[in-house]
Design a protein around this motif. Structure first.
Motif, PDB file in Angstrom:
ATOM      1  N   GLY A   1       0.798  -1.220   0.000  1.00 14.33           N
ATOM      2  CA  GLY A   1       0.000   0.000   0.000  1.00 14.33           C
ATOM      3  C   GLY A   1       0.830   1.269   0.000  1.00 14.33           C
ATOM      4  N   TRP A   2       1.947   1.237   0.722  1.00 16.17           N
ATOM      5  CA  TRP A   2       2.847   2.383   0.815  1.00 16.17           C
ATOM      6  C   TRP A   2       4.272   1.842   0.696  1.00 16.17           C
ATOM      7  CZ3 TRP A   2       1.415   6.646   4.846  1.00 16.17           C
ATOM      8  CH2 TRP A   2       2.166   7.816   4.608  1.00 16.17           C
ATOM      9  N   PRO A   3       4.644   1.362  -0.482  1.00 18.28           N
ATOM     10  CA  PRO A   3       5.908   0.631  -0.586  1.00 18.28           C
ATOM     11  C   PRO A   3       7.153   1.482  -0.358  1.00 18.28           C
ATOM     12  CG  PRO A   3       4.902   0.933  -2.746  1.00 18.28           C
ATOM     13  CD  PRO A   3       3.892   1.356  -1.745  1.00 18.28           C
ATOM     14  N   LEU A   4       7.095   2.783  -0.681  1.00 21.99           N
ATOM     15  CA  LEU A   4       8.278   3.643  -0.574  1.00 21.99           C
ATOM     16  C   LEU A   4       7.938   4.909   0.192  1.00 21.99           C
ATOM     17  CD1 LEU A   4       9.404   3.319  -4.299  1.00 21.99           C
ATOM     18  CD2 LEU A   4      10.480   2.176  -2.337  1.00 21.99           C
TER      19      LEU A   4
ATOM     20  N   SER B   1      -1.549   2.813  -4.349  1.00 25.72           N
ATOM     21  CA  SER B   1      -0.146   2.666  -3.992  1.00 25.72           C
ATOM     22  C   SER B   1       0.497   4.045  -3.996  1.00 25.72           C
ATOM     23  CB  SER B   1       0.554   1.744  -5.002  1.00 25.72           C
ATOM     24  OG  SER B   1       1.843   1.379  -4.565  1.00 25.72           O
ATOM     25  N   ARG B   2       1.458   4.262  -3.093  1.00 27.66           N
ATOM     26  CA  ARG B   2       2.051   5.599  -3.009  1.00 27.66           C
ATOM     27  C   ARG B   2       3.547   5.554  -2.711  1.00 27.66           C
ATOM     28  NH1 ARG B   2      -0.829   7.770   2.500  1.00 27.66           N
ATOM     29  NH2 ARG B   2      -2.404   6.267   1.851  1.00 27.66           N
TER      30      ARG B   2
ATOM     31  N   ALA C   1      -5.081   3.873  -7.672  1.00 29.79           N
ATOM     32  CA  ALA C   1      -4.265   5.006  -8.092  1.00 29.79           C
ATOM     33  C   ALA C   1      -2.812   4.826  -7.663  1.00 29.79           C
ATOM     34  CB  ALA C   1      -4.821   6.297  -7.486  1.00 29.79           C
ATOM     35  N   ILE C   2      -1.920   5.373  -8.462  1.00 27.23           N
ATOM     36  CA  ILE C   2      -0.510   5.531  -8.099  1.00 27.23           C
ATOM     37  C   ILE C   2      -0.314   7.000  -7.750  1.00 27.23           C
ATOM     38  CG2 ILE C   2       1.848   5.578  -8.990  1.00 27.23           C
ATOM     39  CD1 ILE C   2       1.163   3.093 -10.610  1.00 27.23           C
ATOM     40  N   ARG C   3       0.210   7.259  -6.546  1.00 27.13           N
ATOM     41  CA  ARG C   3       0.390   8.634  -6.078  1.00 27.13           C
ATOM     42  C   ARG C   3       1.848   8.853  -5.707  1.00 27.13           C
ATOM     43  NH1 ARG C   3      -2.918   8.949  -1.026  1.00 27.13           N
ATOM     44  NH2 ARG C   3      -2.385  11.163  -1.079  1.00 27.13           N
TER      45      ARG C   3
ATOM     46  N   PHE D   1       1.804   1.527 -14.204  1.00 30.27           N
ATOM     47  CA  PHE D   1       0.473   1.201 -14.712  1.00 30.27           C
ATOM     48  C   PHE D   1      -0.537   1.195 -13.575  1.00 30.27           C
ATOM     49  CE2 PHE D   1      -2.865  -1.842 -16.103  1.00 30.27           C
ATOM     50  CZ  PHE D   1      -3.331  -1.097 -17.176  1.00 30.27           C
ATOM     51  N   SER D   2      -1.564   2.012 -13.702  1.00 33.12           N
ATOM     52  CA  SER D   2      -2.701   2.037 -12.786  1.00 33.12           C
ATOM     53  C   SER D   2      -3.914   1.485 -13.516  1.00 33.12           C
ATOM     54  CB  SER D   2      -2.985   3.476 -12.331  1.00 33.12           C
ATOM     55  OG  SER D   2      -4.299   3.591 -11.808  1.00 33.12           O
ATOM     56  N   ARG D   3      -4.514   0.457 -12.971  1.00 34.50           N
ATOM     57  CA  ARG D   3      -5.693  -0.117 -13.623  1.00 34.50           C
ATOM     58  C   ARG D   3      -6.865   0.859 -13.621  1.00 34.50           C
ATOM     59  NH1 ARG D   3      -4.534  -5.123 -15.017  1.00 34.50           N
ATOM     60  NH2 ARG D   3      -3.084  -6.362 -13.754  1.00 34.50           N
ATOM     61  N   ARG D   4      -6.822   1.872 -12.769  1.00 30.87           N
ATOM     62  CA  ARG D   4      -7.860   2.915 -12.763  1.00 30.87           C
ATOM     63  C   ARG D   4      -7.464   4.113 -13.612  1.00 30.87           C
ATOM     64  NH1 ARG D   4      -9.431   4.523  -6.864  1.00 30.87           N
ATOM     65  NH2 ARG D   4     -10.787   5.890  -8.073  1.00 30.87           N
ATOM     66  N   GLY D   5      -6.289   4.065 -14.203  1.00 29.29           N
ATOM     67  CA  GLY D   5      -5.859   5.172 -15.050  1.00 29.29           C
ATOM     68  C   GLY D   5      -5.533   6.434 -14.274  1.00 29.29           C
ATOM     69  N   ARG D   6      -5.135   6.289 -13.022  1.00 26.10           N
ATOM     70  CA  ARG D   6      -4.837   7.459 -12.188  1.00 26.10           C
ATOM     71  C   ARG D   6      -3.388   7.385 -11.706  1.00 26.10           C
ATOM     72  NH1 ARG D   6      -8.267   8.396  -7.302  1.00 26.10           N
ATOM     73  NH2 ARG D   6      -7.192  10.397  -7.401  1.00 26.10           N
ATOM     74  N   ILE D   7      -2.557   8.188 -12.313  1.00 25.55           N
ATOM     75  CA  ILE D   7      -1.158   8.327 -11.903  1.00 25.55           C
ATOM     76  C   ILE D   7      -0.936   9.806 -11.654  1.00 25.55           C
ATOM     77  CG2 ILE D   7       1.248   7.958 -12.538  1.00 25.55           C
ATOM     78  CD1 ILE D   7       0.322   5.717 -14.394  1.00 25.55           C
ATOM     79  N   VAL D   8      -0.796  10.180 -10.390  1.00 27.33           N
ATOM     80  CA  VAL D   8      -0.824  11.600 -10.039  1.00 27.33           C
ATOM     81  C   VAL D   8       0.397  11.981  -9.211  1.00 27.33           C
ATOM     82  CG1 VAL D   8      -3.348  11.682 -10.073  1.00 27.33           C
ATOM     83  CG2 VAL D   8      -2.164  11.226  -7.922  1.00 27.33           C
TER      84      VAL D   8
END
Length: 206
Positions: free
Chosen positions: A109-112, A133-134, A155-157, A174-181
């Motif tokens: 969930g918060w790998p880095l 993931s963030r 989302a990738i944040r 790659f975000s399966r929800r299409g959200r890379i912010v």
């Protein structure tokens, strides 16, 4: 190393203070706090497996390092449960010229997480989460994020001040929800959210 901290939940499974330690080929699980922590210089934390860590406390990680230079965190596996928001690999205050490379984080969930650290490299890691993931770079500067593969069901944040990421070459996100912010930080607060733009050969692709 497992089931530590039964009477003192701040207990750490493996602690490497000082210089030039080798923490290798351990299976660390069922810990209330961090699995491995280190400070000093020159230590190598390599080829370990972490699961069911951070069961009680929150401000730690599978691998947590601080007040250090030149530490290598390489070839490790951190596993969560898909509902976790715990840190996988954490460079904290005054971590400098360290490398987090060739690691795997699954459903953490918060790998880095990075805080008050500078001029470090995050390279060739594989980060997989079934949900959001963030990566955070709070009060950081000069990080290089290179050649990583990052997949999220949500989302990738990337939360960073303007000077947090110096370069971001040749990653696959790659975000399966299409959200890379990207969320631009001022201190500890986000002042603006915007799409993260691929640069330096980074691609957004399955």
């Amino acid at each position: 190393v497992h089931h530590v901290g039964r009477t003192y939940p701040s207990g750490i499974a493996i602690r490497a203070a000082g210089s030039d330690h080798r923490v290798r080929h351990n299976d660390v699980h069922d810990t209330p706090y961090s699995a491995v922590t280190a400070s000093g210089s020159g230590t190598r934390i390599e080829h370990n497996r972490f699961h069911r860590y951070m069961q009680v406390l929150k401000d730690g990680a599978a691998v947590y390092v601080t007040f250090c230079q030149g530490i290598r965190i390489r070839g490790n596996v951190a596993r969560g449960r898909g509902t976790d928001i715990s840190h996988g690999y954490y460079l904290d205050e005054q971590a400098e010229r360290c490398a987090v490379e060739d690691n795997l984080a699954v459903d953490v969930g918060w790998p880095l997480h990075n805080h008050m650290a500078w001029n470090n490299v995050i390279r060739r890691n594989v980060l997989v989460d079934r949900g959001d993931s963030r990566m955070t770079l709070m009060k950081c500067r000069g990080f290089v994020f290179a050649e990583n593969v990052w997949l999220a069901g949500g989302a990738i944040r990337v939360l960073t001040p303007p000077e947090g990421l110096a370069r971001m070459p040749r990653n696959v996100l790659f975000s399966r929800r299409g959200r890379i912010v990207r969320e631009l930080l001022e201190g500890y607060g986000a002042v603006r959210r915007e799409p993260l733009l691929p640069a330096g050969g980074t691609v957004f692709a399955d």
